[in-house]
Design an enzyme around this catalytic site. Structure first.
Site, mmCIF file in Angstrom:
data_model
loop_
_atom_site.group_PDB
_atom_site.id
_atom_site.type_symbol
_atom_site.label_atom_id
_atom_site.label_comp_id
_atom_site.label_asym_id
_atom_site.label_seq_id
_atom_site.Cartn_x
_atom_site.Cartn_y
_atom_site.Cartn_z
ATOM 1 N N ARG A 258 -5.157 2.789 8.293
ATOM 2 C CA ARG A 258 -4.055 1.832 8.364
ATOM 3 C C ARG A 258 -2.853 2.496 9.038
ATOM 4 N NH1 ARG A 258 -2.908 -3.573 8.075
ATOM 5 N NH2 ARG A 258 -1.367 -4.097 6.512
ATOM 6 N N THR B 74 -6.945 -10.600 13.221
ATOM 7 C CA THR B 74 -7.506 -9.313 12.859
ATOM 8 C C THR B 74 -8.937 -9.433 13.340
ATOM 9 O OG1 THR B 74 -5.961 -9.068 11.031
ATOM 10 C CG2 THR B 74 -8.096 -7.996 10.750
ATOM 11 N N THR C 198 -7.110 -4.325 13.002
ATOM 12 C CA THR C 198 -6.113 -5.329 13.356
ATOM 13 C C THR C 198 -4.930 -4.766 14.132
ATOM 14 O OG1 THR C 198 -4.747 -7.105 12.420
ATOM 15 C CG2 THR C 198 -4.802 -5.046 11.202
ATOM 16 N N ASN D 45 -2.409 -6.939 13.597
ATOM 17 C CA ASN D 45 -1.709 -7.893 12.752
ATOM 18 C C ASN D 45 -1.686 -9.257 13.423
ATOM 19 O OD1 ASN D 45 -0.560 -8.835 10.438
ATOM 20 N ND2 ASN D 45 1.521 -8.256 10.971
ATOM 21 N N SER E 93 -2.238 -4.314 2.895
ATOM 22 C CA SER E 93 -3.101 -5.172 3.714
ATOM 23 C C SER E 93 -3.910 -6.114 2.836
ATOM 24 C CB SER E 93 -4.058 -4.282 4.511
ATOM 25 O OG SER E 93 -5.059 -5.048 5.137
ATOM 26 N N SER E 94 -4.458 -7.142 3.463
ATOM 27 C CA SER E 94 -5.406 -8.029 2.767
ATOM 28 C C SER E 94 -6.826 -7.842 3.268
ATOM 29 C CB SER E 94 -5.017 -9.497 2.989
ATOM 30 O OG SER E 94 -3.739 -9.752 2.483
ATOM 31 N N GLY F 152 -8.023 -13.000 9.189
ATOM 32 C CA GLY F 152 -7.409 -14.199 8.602
ATOM 33 C C GLY F 152 -6.175 -13.923 7.766
ATOM 34 N N GLY F 153 -5.531 -12.754 7.944
ATOM 35 C CA GLY F 153 -4.294 -12.485 7.196
ATOM 36 C C GLY F 153 -4.526 -12.640 5.711
HETATM 37 N N1 GLY Z 1 -2.410 -7.544 9.056
HETATM 38 C C1 GLY Z 1 -3.160 -8.296 8.159
HETATM 39 C C2 GLY Z 1 -3.585 -7.490 6.976
HETATM 40 O O1 GLY Z 1 -3.699 -6.290 7.073
HETATM 41 O O2 GLY Z 1 -3.777 -8.040 5.936
#
Ligand code: GLY
Length: 599
Positions: free
Chosen positions: A128, A409, A427, A429, A480-481, A501-502
């Protein structure tokens, strides 16, 4: 165990719900066997289907690659056929996506990888992005303490220090079989020779062209079209040649980590940041290192879930969701029946509230992860749930633990002939990240800083609320998700799953797993199945058109649920299922150009 310890009122609620007549949604066959295609659509209304498309899965015996772009999946399979393992293919696919999928594939971004080797040992790598060394908690606020709109989303200041290249170097060094040069070469070829744009590629580039030109004045990169008849608009089949990017990839090929974090590439990146008022320095780049973390491993019925720990919230949230629904007979109730949907929405509401309160970078924040995923804690989280009425998100905040104070992503899933498996989500983002192209180096930078909580309680671009745990600090990773996940059954590889998908990543992964293991869908049916999402705040449930029947909509609305039918779609899943006879079923999302290739 859990059932014995459930409170009497909760048991009664489950019992009443299990006995009541369900609003008909979709009937499934009585015998449900996961991934066997026994799921049958027999609803009366012939115009409504639970699936986005009728695509069928790709089958293979020797290897499978499912990714966001046909050219990247082809690279992955070629590497497997050349004797590479799943990690070799993953590194090759990552770099290929950085060329053919600039909307999210990247050198200038970051991500996570879950790896399960053929012996069953599992690893997770966190590459990340990090906040630059000069970042500060209030860097996106004006003098009155208000968020400056767009500053964390667009332009040079929106970028974190990229982690993806270091991640690829680390995973390959530890588990790769082919040479580093060999796994990067396909990406270099794609960048030098160009690749034919799909309709979606062309539309995407045309859509962001004006913004790219504004942020990158004077750069012609991404704008040299190959149609002699129209040199300003991209068309399907046009070739995108990226010579600067090819040179950067060659430096990485020759020098490894130093080809990106030191020397020419680092100099160009730092220079680009200076030009546009960004913060990343050559020192930030030199100091960046990805981190091996202990995977989250959790049991759900007969399945072992192997998933990503923080810095992603995805793994914790997924385990919480699965364990919250575990006491309820979702299989009996059926796919997207009234009670199934209600239990899942209420689980999602509580889990996203926990995400906002507790989760952040484990190198900075102490998190009660075991408690958050414990059955006792989760049972208590559902104590105020009633089938009679939607819980109000205003009264749901992160749970009480004693002693404790992003849409674009991309994901790919790979299995090789020996059953080594990679689940990787990466990603920039937002689509095309910060839209900053590093001059002379030819790659886009991320806008990952927006995944921090730029101000407590103020939603980010995905509407996610954060708090102190996810506040900006120098060298900290933003929450992050992303939810790259692998499932085992009886100690054997069973499923590889993930999506972009955020904020909706977690709930799409959740539904895709349940569709197979509770509702008997094949992997591809599960990907095709229409989806819904709730994230605590805003307090509404968004759903793909057709995900709920009209009686279900009425049932939910009568109990106080706010519903919003989407005009777009949820998820871009890329998954692999191992069928009982050992056949690999690759499932790629028909909602975009995603492609599964097996052999
Ligand atoms: N940028 C989307 C995530 O990392 O959740």
């Amino acid at each position: 165990m859990l059932k014995r310890s459930l409170s009497a009122s909760l048991l009664l609620a489950i019992f009443i719900a299990a006995c009541k007549t369900q609003t008909p949604a979709l009937k499934t066959t009585a015998s449900v066997r996961e991934g066997q295609g026994v799921y049958q659509f027999v609803e009366e209304d012939p115009l409504r289907k639970p699936f986005f498309s009728d695509r069928t899965g790709e089958l293979g015996r020797n290897g499978m690659v499912a990714s966001a772009h046909p050219a990247a999946s082809a690279v992955g399979v070629a590497i497997l056929k050349a004797g590479g393992n799943a990690v070799d293919a993953a590194v090759a696919v990552h770099f290929a996506l950085a060329v053919v999928y600039p909307v999210a594939g990247n050198l200038g971004g970051g991500g996570f990888m879950v790896y399960r080797d053929k012996s069953g040992k599992a690893y997770t790598l966190d590459y990340r992005e990090k906040a630059p060394g000069r970042a500060s908690a209030n860097m996106y606020l004006d003098s009155a303490g208000n968020v400056i709109p767009g500053l964390s989303i667009s332009g040079h200041l929106a970028s974190g220090v990229p982690g993806a290249v270091d991640g690829m170097v680390e995973i390959h060094k530890r588990f790769g079989k082919l040479s580093w040069a060999q796994v990067i070469q396909p990406a270099i070829d794609l960048a030098n020779n160009g690749y034919a744009l799909t309709e979606r590629d062309a539309t995407g580039l045309n859509r962001v062209k004006a913004n790219l030109l504004k942020i990158n004045p004077g750069k012609t990169y991404f704008f040299k079209t190959t149609s002699p008849a129209d040199t300003t608009t991209w068309h399907t089949g046009d070739k995108l040649v990226q010579t600067d990017l090819a040179k950067t990839l060659q430096r990485i090929q020759q020098q490894g980590r130093a080809g990106f974090y030191e020397g020419e590439t680092a100099r160009l990146l730092a220079q680009e940041m200076q030009r546009g008022g960004g913060m990343i320095t050559e020192e930030d780049l030199r100091n960046y290192h990805s981190v091996w973390r202990d995977p989250i491993q959790a049991q759900y019925k007969e399945y072992n879930i192997i998933t990503m720990p923080p810095t992603s919230s995805g793994g914790v949230a997924l385990v919480q969701l699965m364990r919250l629904n575990e006491p309820y007979p979702l299989r009996k109730w059926g796919w997207n029946s009234d009670s199934t949907v209600q239990v899942m929405i209420e689980a999602e509401r509580r889990v996203y509230a926990d995400r906002a309160k507790f989760l952040g970078d484990p190198d900075f924040v102490k998190m009660p992860l075991d408690q958050l995923m414990s059955k006792a804690y989760l049972q208590n989280r559902f104590a105020d749930f009633s089938f009679a009425r939607a819980t109000d998100s205003k009264v749901v905040s992160g749970g009480a633990i004693p002693g404790y104070e992003s849409m674009e992503t991309t994901h790919f899933s790979i299995v090789d002939k020996d059953m080594n498996a990679v689940s990787s989500t990466t990603t920039l983002n937002g689509g095309y990240g910060s839209r900053v192209v590093v001059g002379g180096a030819g790659f886009l930078m991320n806008n990952e800083m927006d995944d921090f909580s730029v101000k407590p309680g103020v939603p980010n671009m995905f509407g996610l609320i954060g708090n102190k745990a996810n506040a900006i600090a120098p060298n900290k990773r933003m929450l992050s998700s992303m939810t790259p996940t692998i499932l085992e059954k009886d100690g054997k590889l069973f499923m590889v799953v993930g999506t972009p998908g955020g904020s909706t990543i977690i709930t799409s992964v959740y539904q895709t797993i349940l569709n197979v293991i509770e509702h008997g869908m094949t992997m591809q049916q599960s990907v095709n199945a229409l989806k819904f999402h709730h994230q605590w705040l805003p307090d509404n449930t968004i759903f793909e058109n057709g995900a709920f029947t009209e009686p279900i909509v009425q049932y939910l609305q009568s109990r106080g649920y706010q519903l919003e039918k989407l005009t777009n779609t949820l998820g871009r899943m890329d998954c692999v299922l191992v069928r009982p006879d050992g056949t690999l079923e690759g499932a790629s999302d028909p909602r975009a150009d995603n492609t599964a290739r097996g052999y």
